[in-house]
Scaffold this motif. Structure first.
Motif, PDB file in Angstrom:
ATOM      1  N   ALA A  38       0.821  -0.962   0.007  1.00 18.22           N
ATOM      2  CA  ALA A  38      -0.037   0.038  -0.159  1.00 18.22           C
ATOM      3  C   ALA A  38       0.810   1.275   0.122  1.00 18.22           C
ATOM      4  O   ALA A  38       0.567   2.581  -0.767  1.00 18.22           O
ATOM      5  CB  ALA A  38      -0.922  -0.037   1.333  1.00 18.22           C
ATOM      6  N   ILE A  74      -3.740   2.072  -3.230  1.00 20.49           N
ATOM      7  CA  ILE A  74      -3.681   2.709  -1.897  1.00 20.49           C
ATOM      8  C   ILE A  74      -5.006   2.219  -1.364  1.00 20.49           C
ATOM      9  O   ILE A  74      -4.841   1.730   0.044  1.00 20.49           O
ATOM     10  CB  ILE A  74      -3.791   4.085  -2.020  1.00 20.49           C
ATOM     11  CG1 ILE A  74      -2.983   4.782  -2.734  1.00 20.49           C
ATOM     12  CG2 ILE A  74      -4.253   4.838  -0.676  1.00 20.49           C
ATOM     13  CD1 ILE A  74      -2.856   6.185  -2.968  1.00 20.49           C
ATOM     14  N   PHE A  75      -6.330   2.262  -1.668  1.00 20.54           N
ATOM     15  CA  PHE A  75      -7.510   2.008  -1.048  1.00 20.54           C
ATOM     16  C   PHE A  75      -7.592   0.622  -0.614  1.00 20.54           C
ATOM     17  O   PHE A  75      -7.673   0.344   0.417  1.00 20.54           O
ATOM     18  CB  PHE A  75      -8.593   2.719  -1.709  1.00 20.54           C
ATOM     19  CG  PHE A  75      -8.759   4.111  -1.534  1.00 20.54           C
ATOM     20  CD1 PHE A  75      -9.589   4.648  -0.614  1.00 20.54           C
ATOM     21  CD2 PHE A  75      -8.341   4.790  -2.578  1.00 20.54           C
ATOM     22  CE1 PHE A  75      -9.633   6.045  -0.403  1.00 20.54           C
ATOM     23  CE2 PHE A  75      -8.566   6.327  -2.539  1.00 20.54           C
ATOM     24  CZ  PHE A  75      -8.897   6.881  -1.320  1.00 20.54           C
ATOM     25  N   GLY A  76      -7.355  -0.397  -1.899  1.00 24.81           N
ATOM     26  CA  GLY A  76      -7.147  -1.880  -1.503  1.00 24.81           C
ATOM     27  C   GLY A  76      -6.325  -2.290  -0.677  1.00 24.81           C
ATOM     28  O   GLY A  76      -6.590  -3.213   0.257  1.00 24.81           O
ATOM     29  N   GLY A  77      -5.020  -1.518  -0.838  1.00 25.40           N
ATOM     30  CA  GLY A  77      -3.981  -2.115   0.036  1.00 25.40           C
ATOM     31  C   GLY A  77      -4.172  -1.848   1.599  1.00 25.40           C
ATOM     32  O   GLY A  77      -4.169  -2.910   2.463  1.00 25.40           O
ATOM     33  N   PHE A  78      -4.650  -0.656   2.040  1.00 28.79           N
ATOM     34  CA  PHE A  78      -4.685  -0.624   3.248  1.00 28.79           C
ATOM     35  C   PHE A  78      -6.117  -1.160   3.955  1.00 28.79           C
ATOM     36  O   PHE A  78      -6.310  -1.628   5.013  1.00 28.79           O
ATOM     37  CB  PHE A  78      -4.999   1.038   3.521  1.00 28.79           C
ATOM     38  CG  PHE A  78      -3.755   2.039   3.494  1.00 28.79           C
ATOM     39  CD1 PHE A  78      -2.735   1.510   4.356  1.00 28.79           C
ATOM     40  CD2 PHE A  78      -3.540   3.034   2.695  1.00 28.79           C
ATOM     41  CE1 PHE A  78      -1.461   2.296   4.394  1.00 28.79           C
ATOM     42  CE2 PHE A  78      -2.313   3.425   2.569  1.00 28.79           C
ATOM     43  CZ  PHE A  78      -1.177   3.230   3.520  1.00 28.79           C
ATOM     44  N   ALA A  79      -7.136  -1.426   2.951  1.00 32.13           N
ATOM     45  CA  ALA A  79      -8.323  -2.066   3.358  1.00 32.13           C
ATOM     46  C   ALA A  79      -8.146  -3.638   3.733  1.00 32.13           C
ATOM     47  O   ALA A  79      -8.495  -4.024   4.723  1.00 32.13           O
ATOM     48  CB  ALA A  79      -9.347  -1.799   2.343  1.00 32.13           C
ATOM     49  N   VAL A  80      -7.315  -4.026   2.815  1.00 31.49           N
ATOM     50  CA  VAL A  80      -6.945  -5.313   2.746  1.00 31.49           C
ATOM     51  C   VAL A  80      -6.069  -5.707   4.235  1.00 31.49           C
ATOM     52  O   VAL A  80      -6.332  -6.586   5.035  1.00 31.49           O
ATOM     53  CB  VAL A  80      -6.526  -6.037   1.608  1.00 31.49           C
ATOM     54  CG1 VAL A  80      -5.108  -6.632   1.715  1.00 31.49           C
ATOM     55  CG2 VAL A  80      -7.384  -6.810   0.897  1.00 31.49           C
ATOM     56  N   THR A  81      -5.352  -4.848   4.515  1.00 34.88           N
ATOM     57  CA  THR A  81      -4.249  -4.871   5.810  1.00 34.88           C
ATOM     58  C   THR A  81      -5.088  -4.988   6.822  1.00 34.88           C
ATOM     59  O   THR A  81      -5.156  -5.643   7.819  1.00 34.88           O
ATOM     60  CB  THR A  81      -3.310  -3.766   5.801  1.00 34.88           C
ATOM     61  OG1 THR A  81      -2.866  -3.624   4.514  1.00 34.88           O
ATOM     62  CG2 THR A  81      -2.181  -4.220   6.589  1.00 34.88           C
ATOM     63  N   ALA A  82      -6.256  -3.907   6.968  1.00 33.10           N
ATOM     64  CA  ALA A  82      -6.996  -3.766   8.115  1.00 33.10           C
ATOM     65  C   ALA A  82      -7.826  -4.986   8.149  1.00 33.10           C
ATOM     66  O   ALA A  82      -8.012  -5.749   9.576  1.00 33.10           O
ATOM     67  CB  ALA A  82      -7.900  -2.631   7.783  1.00 33.10           C
TER      68      ALA A  82
END
Lengths: 94, 302
Positions: A38, A74-82
């Motif tokens: 991300a 950005i959005f996918g990466g942080f969402a998936v990490t969360a």
């Protein structure tokens, strides 16, 4: 900024990156990889500059395409990490 | 020395702040207690980096315009915001819907986007060097910038095609078995050498064929480097490609003289490399043999 200043920033940042992840817990390998992914979408900064730059239509559209791709990341990466971290926390509680 | 229009101090400070957030994010993800706040710090850093860039490098109708509101190119600004929104919707929907078991291939797919974005930015800078402040008075691109641009595009292209193969293998669209081309080490080294020689030649001749041949060969080498690697080693490869995407961002940062991209790119590049090394060690695999592809392919225990 002259080249030497930029190079200094670059080399020091490399060392920070080198030292910062050594102590990672094995269970966190995948979330760490995903958050690093991300963060690598900082390429969006270059994409935004390219999209906003005047003077070439081709360059503008390449920039806009890059903005879309980087934003997915950005959005996918942080969402998936969360999502992964939320799962990890549940496991810990049991 | 090639000098880009002087960047104001507040922009540099904001980028520095974003860089510190990213460092703390990576640090936070190293232990379970701090992992969630680490992720939030990463988001904060990205918001600051994007916000600063949107504010300072906003599209203006007249070149050299300084008036914040009247000179704003509203159409283009709306297009940029729309591009971010499209990416946001696709990203969030994908992240929500994806099965937890499909995480590794999702990360691989995301990497390919970073790689392709880097290639696009490099191509945009090549087509329009004056707007990026990397053109000399003659209109030619500064020789130093050509090297940085060439490297950025090459690494970005390798990240893209390599990640696509990693995705296909992890997702089962392609056999996880290593595909061993005869003489692959010779082919790979030859292609890598050709890329480096062409980037060197790019300094003396900025003709389009040089730029696009570097791009094409790099797409090819990304493909060639990953096909001999077995499916079991793919997580390490994904982490390695992560590192490449960081180096690509850093190289583009050198081209654009942008400290946010340099700091973050270097951070991601080196931490990604270390993470892949750590993952290799955890799997009892030799780092070099995984990355070089197929040296130890026969004895993959997993």
């Amino acid at each position: 900024m002259d080249f030497i200043t930029i190079l200094s920033i670059f080399v020091l940042a490399c060392f920070v990156g080198y030292f910062v992840v050594w102590s990672v817990t094995p269970a966190l390998h995948t979330p760490l990889m995903s958050v690093t992914n991300a963060i690598s979408s900082v390429i969006v900064v270059g994409a935004l500059i390219a999209a906003a730059a005047a003077g070439s239509t081709g360059s503008k559209w390449l920039g806009l395409a890059a903005v879309v791709m980087a934003s997915i990341n950005i959005f996918g990466g942080f969402a998936v990490t969360a999502r992964m971290l939320a799962m990890y926390k549940k496991k810990e509680r049991r | 020395m090639h000098e880009v229009a002087h960047t104001p101090a507040w922009v540099m400070l904001a980028y520095l702040f974003a860089g510190v957030c990213f460092i703390l994010a990576l640090r936070g993800l190293s232990s379970p207690e701090s992992s969630r706040s680490g992720n939030r710090l990463g988001i904060l850093g990205m918001v600051v980096a994007v916000g600063t860039t949107l504010a300072y490098y906003r599209p203006v109708t007249a070149v050299g315009g300084t008036d914040l509101v009247s000179d704003l190119d509203a159409t283009l600004f709306a297009e940029i915001l729309a591009a971010i929104a499209i990416g946001a919707v696709i990203g969030v929907v994908t992240a929500r819907r994806i099965a937890m078991t499909a995480m590794p291939q999702l990360v691989a797919a995301f990497h390919s986007l970073v790689g392709l974005a880097a290639v696009c930015v490099g191509a945009a800078a090549y087509l329009n060097p004056a707007a990026f402040g990397i053109a000399e008075a003659s209109g030619l691109i500064h020789p130093g910038s050509r090297v940085e641009m060439g490297l950025g595009v090459a690494i970005g292209a390798i990240t893209f095609s390599g990640s696509v193969i990693a995705f296909l293998k992890l997702n089962g669209n392609m056999s996880g078995k290593p595909i061993m081309l005869p003489g692959r080490h010779v082919i790979n080294l030859g292609t890598l050498a050709a890329i480096l020689i062409l980037i060197g030649y790019f300094v003396s001749d900025e003709a389009p064929w040089v730029f696009f041949t570097v791009m094409g060969l790099s797409f090819a080498i990304g493909f060639l480097l990953i096909i001999p690697i077995g499916g079991a080693d793919m997580p390490v490869v994904v982490s390695m490609l992560n590192s490449y995407s960081g180096w690509a961002a850093a190289a583009m940062g050198f081209t654009l003289q942008n400290s946010a991209m340099i700091i973050t790119g270097a951070l991601v590049g080196s931490s990604g490399a270390i993470l892949s090394y750590i993952m290799c060690r955890a799997m009892n695999r030799n780092f070099i043999s995984v990355i070089a592809g197929g040296f130890g392919g026969g004895d993959a225990a997993a």
